[in-house]
Scaffold this motif. Structure first.
Motif, PDB file in Angstrom:
ATOM      1  N   SER A  34      13.630   4.466   0.089  1.00 26.61           N
ATOM      2  CA  SER A  34      12.346   3.811  -0.238  1.00 26.61           C
ATOM      3  C   SER A  34      12.920   2.284  -1.138  1.00 26.61           C
ATOM      4  O   SER A  34      14.068   2.338  -1.548  1.00 26.61           O
ATOM      5  CB  SER A  34      11.766   4.623  -1.209  1.00 26.61           C
ATOM      6  OG  SER A  34      12.525   4.697  -2.370  1.00 26.61           O
TER       7      SER A  34
ATOM      8  N   SER B 121       6.523   8.547  -9.305  1.00 26.12           N
ATOM      9  CA  SER B 121       4.937   8.414  -9.555  1.00 26.12           C
ATOM     10  C   SER B 121       4.773   7.594 -11.149  1.00 26.12           C
ATOM     11  O   SER B 121       5.874   7.812 -11.681  1.00 26.12           O
ATOM     12  CB  SER B 121       4.144   9.585  -9.286  1.00 26.12           C
ATOM     13  OG  SER B 121       4.652  10.720 -10.475  1.00 26.12           O
TER      14      SER B 121
ATOM     15  N   LEU C  33       1.879  -2.548  -3.051  1.00 25.42           N
ATOM     16  CA  LEU C  33       3.175  -1.655  -2.973  1.00 25.42           C
ATOM     17  C   LEU C  33       4.303  -2.076  -3.309  1.00 25.42           C
ATOM     18  O   LEU C  33       5.233  -1.241  -4.087  1.00 25.42           O
ATOM     19  CB  LEU C  33       3.360  -1.102  -1.290  1.00 25.42           C
ATOM     20  CG  LEU C  33       2.094  -0.209  -0.843  1.00 25.42           C
ATOM     21  CD1 LEU C  33       2.294  -0.042   0.782  1.00 25.42           C
ATOM     22  CD2 LEU C  33       2.077   1.122  -1.292  1.00 25.42           C
TER      23      LEU C  33
ATOM     24  N   HIS D  33       6.815  -0.411  -6.208  1.00 26.77           N
ATOM     25  CA  HIS D  33       8.204   0.005  -6.136  1.00 26.77           C
ATOM     26  C   HIS D  33       8.832  -0.430  -7.256  1.00 26.77           C
ATOM     27  O   HIS D  33       9.816  -0.112  -7.864  1.00 26.77           O
ATOM     28  CB  HIS D  33       8.636  -0.175  -4.709  1.00 26.77           C
ATOM     29  CG  HIS D  33       8.221   0.519  -3.630  1.00 26.77           C
ATOM     30  ND1 HIS D  33       9.059   1.739  -3.367  1.00 26.77           N
ATOM     31  CD2 HIS D  33       7.496   0.556  -2.702  1.00 26.77           C
ATOM     32  CE1 HIS D  33       8.591   2.183  -2.496  1.00 26.77           C
ATOM     33  NE2 HIS D  33       7.496   1.651  -1.764  1.00 26.77           N
TER      34      HIS D  33
ATOM     35  N   PRO E 222      -0.971   3.750   1.375  1.00 25.09           N
ATOM     36  CA  PRO E 222      -0.398   5.149   1.272  1.00 25.09           C
ATOM     37  C   PRO E 222      -0.180   5.701  -0.261  1.00 25.09           C
ATOM     38  O   PRO E 222       0.231   6.642  -0.375  1.00 25.09           O
ATOM     39  CB  PRO E 222       0.984   4.845   1.873  1.00 25.09           C
ATOM     40  CG  PRO E 222       1.178   3.399   1.846  1.00 25.09           C
ATOM     41  CD  PRO E 222      -0.247   2.673   1.736  1.00 25.09           C
ATOM     42  N   ALA E 223      -0.852   4.758  -1.078  1.00 21.45           N
ATOM     43  CA  ALA E 223      -0.381   4.951  -2.360  1.00 21.45           C
ATOM     44  C   ALA E 223      -1.769   4.947  -3.454  1.00 21.45           C
ATOM     45  O   ALA E 223      -1.604   3.992  -4.369  1.00 21.45           O
ATOM     46  CB  ALA E 223       0.643   4.403  -3.281  1.00 21.45           C
TER      47      ALA E 223
ATOM     48  N   SER F 133       1.428   7.526  -6.673  1.00 19.36           N
ATOM     49  CA  SER F 133       2.773   8.102  -6.338  1.00 19.36           C
ATOM     50  C   SER F 133       3.521   7.066  -5.385  1.00 19.36           C
ATOM     51  O   SER F 133       2.815   6.347  -4.703  1.00 19.36           O
ATOM     52  CB  SER F 133       2.562   9.549  -5.446  1.00 19.36           C
ATOM     53  OG  SER F 133       1.980  10.547  -6.080  1.00 19.36           O
TER      54      SER F 133
ATOM     55  N   PRO G 114       5.721   5.803  -2.307  1.00 17.07           N
ATOM     56  CA  PRO G 114       5.906   6.356  -1.172  1.00 17.07           C
ATOM     57  C   PRO G 114       7.358   6.393  -0.911  1.00 17.07           C
ATOM     58  O   PRO G 114       8.148   5.817  -1.383  1.00 17.07           O
ATOM     59  CB  PRO G 114       5.377   5.054  -0.035  1.00 17.07           C
ATOM     60  CG  PRO G 114       4.241   4.435  -0.912  1.00 17.07           C
ATOM     61  CD  PRO G 114       4.788   4.534  -2.489  1.00 17.07           C
ATOM     62  N   SER G 115       7.822   7.491  -0.433  1.00 18.80           N
ATOM     63  CA  SER G 115       9.069   7.913  -0.254  1.00 18.80           C
ATOM     64  C   SER G 115       9.807   7.473   1.074  1.00 18.80           C
ATOM     65  O   SER G 115      10.960   7.633   1.211  1.00 18.80           O
ATOM     66  CB  SER G 115       9.377   9.532  -0.686  1.00 18.80           C
ATOM     67  OG  SER G 115       8.603  10.089   0.525  1.00 18.80           O
TER      68      SER G 115
ATOM     69  N   GLY H 221       7.210   1.673   2.669  1.00 19.78           N
ATOM     70  CA  GLY H 221       6.356   2.973   3.151  1.00 19.78           C
ATOM     71  C   GLY H 221       5.170   2.673   3.939  1.00 19.78           C
ATOM     72  O   GLY H 221       4.261   3.478   3.877  1.00 19.78           O
ATOM     73  N   ILE H 222       4.973   1.534   4.631  1.00 17.21           N
ATOM     74  CA  ILE H 222       4.122   0.987   5.173  1.00 17.21           C
ATOM     75  C   ILE H 222       4.440   0.279   6.809  1.00 17.21           C
ATOM     76  O   ILE H 222       5.373  -0.423   6.282  1.00 17.21           O
ATOM     77  CB  ILE H 222       2.954   0.165   4.390  1.00 17.21           C
ATOM     78  CG1 ILE H 222       1.679   0.078   5.006  1.00 17.21           C
ATOM     79  CG2 ILE H 222       3.712  -1.049   4.135  1.00 17.21           C
ATOM     80  CD1 ILE H 222       0.449  -0.333   4.047  1.00 17.21           C
TER      81      ILE H 222
END
Length: 340
Positions: free
Chosen positions: A99, A111, A284, A288, A315-316, A324, A326-327, A332-333
């Protein structure tokens, strides 16, 4: 490097000193690094960044994205630099099957809490919005102040504290609306509220005034708009802030924010990461970056609800006041379909 312009609408117009914002116009960027594609976003906000036209021109001039981050050619166009920096970081994280957060820091959060923002309405409406936010799971609220007189704003903050109790963290954001005398009045009146911090009470370039407020009051002072007016190093050297509110889009990307955060940590100054009402790729990215910081505190990332449309499914999403991280690889997209 591939570019695609986009527009995302807002659910309702957002009032600013430069007029109402009804939509956000930006440029999606795809960069290939060692055979792996990463994505970035430039969503300029004049006053904080360059214009969309200047951003487009800067991005079109980039021949080597990795080199452009080091040669200074994008330093005067932070939104453009943000897009390139994020895309390169995303590609590198994807190539490592990590990630983005874990590629940026040895240890990262999975998170993070985020703050809800409460507008500058009358006392009753402010309290209602605050109570609703807490009922939704937020335990940190940022209340907008500065549009009304200091006494009214103090009454609003006292009423919110009474309504939500002592366990909810409260921040106030004046967006540079006050002079020293007004800020003094407000801070004296809300001492019992025990604000986590007062954000940008004075105009952006008044670093000395912010430093004086820090000396005279127990309430911590945060700088936001000042970071668009002066270099973060100058803000830190002036002893004007207990907290820096860092917008990756305005500072030039993930690497720039992490550099500022390291210097802030050395000066015993906290960092909160926020967005500039960005689309999902940049949001995102900010998430991160916040997750890569060692401190766990609420960040200003709960802005997806302001948008009526977006580049892709988020996704978050915010759930119970928490996002959270994304892992999956990179951000994560996957927004490759936007380039078809």
């Amino acid at each position: 490097m591939r570019l695609r312009e986009f527009t995302v609408g807002l659910r309702r117009p957002l009032g600013t000193a430069r007029g109402d914002i009804r939509q956000r116009d930006g440029i999606l960027v795809a960069v290939e690094v060692d055979g792996v594609t990463g994505f970035g976003e430039a969503t300029p906000l004049p006053g904080w960044t360059e214009s969309l036209t200047a951003c487009r021109t800067a991005l079109e001039s980039v021949s080597d994205p990795v080199a452009a981050l080091d040669d200074g050619s994008l330093d005067d166009t932070p939104a453009a630099r943000h897009a390139v920096s994020l895309a390169v970081a995303d590609a590198r994280a994807r190539s490592e099957d990590r990630s983005l957060a874990t590629s940026l820091a040895t240890e990262s959060h999975t998170s993070l809490p985020v703050n809800a923002t409460v507008g500058d309405a009358d006392v009753e409406s402010t309290v209602e919005a605050a109570v609703d936010a807490v009922a939704s799971g937020f335990d940190c609220l940022k209340v907008k102040v500065g549009a009304q007189d200091a006494a009214t704003d103090a009454t609003r903050m006292l009423a919110v504290r009474d309504a939500v109790g002592p366990d909810v963290s409260l921040r106030a954001d004046a967006n540079g609306a006050w002079n020293r005398w007004t800020a003094d009045q407000f801070l004296d009146a809300v001492e019992s509220v025990e604000l986590e911090y007062l954000e940008q009470p004075l105009p952006a370039d008044e670093l000395d005034g912010h430093a004086v407020l820090r000396r005279l009051h127990d309430t911590p002072i945060a700088l936001d708009e000042s970071l668009a007016a002066v270099a973060p190093s100058r803000a830190l050297a002036s002893n004007a802030a207990d907290v820096l509110v860092c917008k990756p889009m305005a500072l030039g990307g993930p690497d720039s924010v992490l550099s500022v955060a390291r210097r802030a940590r050395d000066a015993d100054v906290g960092v909160v990461v926020t967005t500039t009402i960005d689309a999902v790729v940049a949001r995102l990215g900010a998430l991160h970056v916040a997750a890569a910081l060692p401190e766990e505190r609420a960040h200003g990332l709960a802005t997806a609800s302001l948008l009526d449309t977006d580049l892709a499914a988020d996704p978050a999403p915010v759930r119970d006041g928490v996002m959270s991280v994304p892992s999956g690889p990179g951000l994560g997209i996957d927004v490759s379909d936007r380039f078809d």
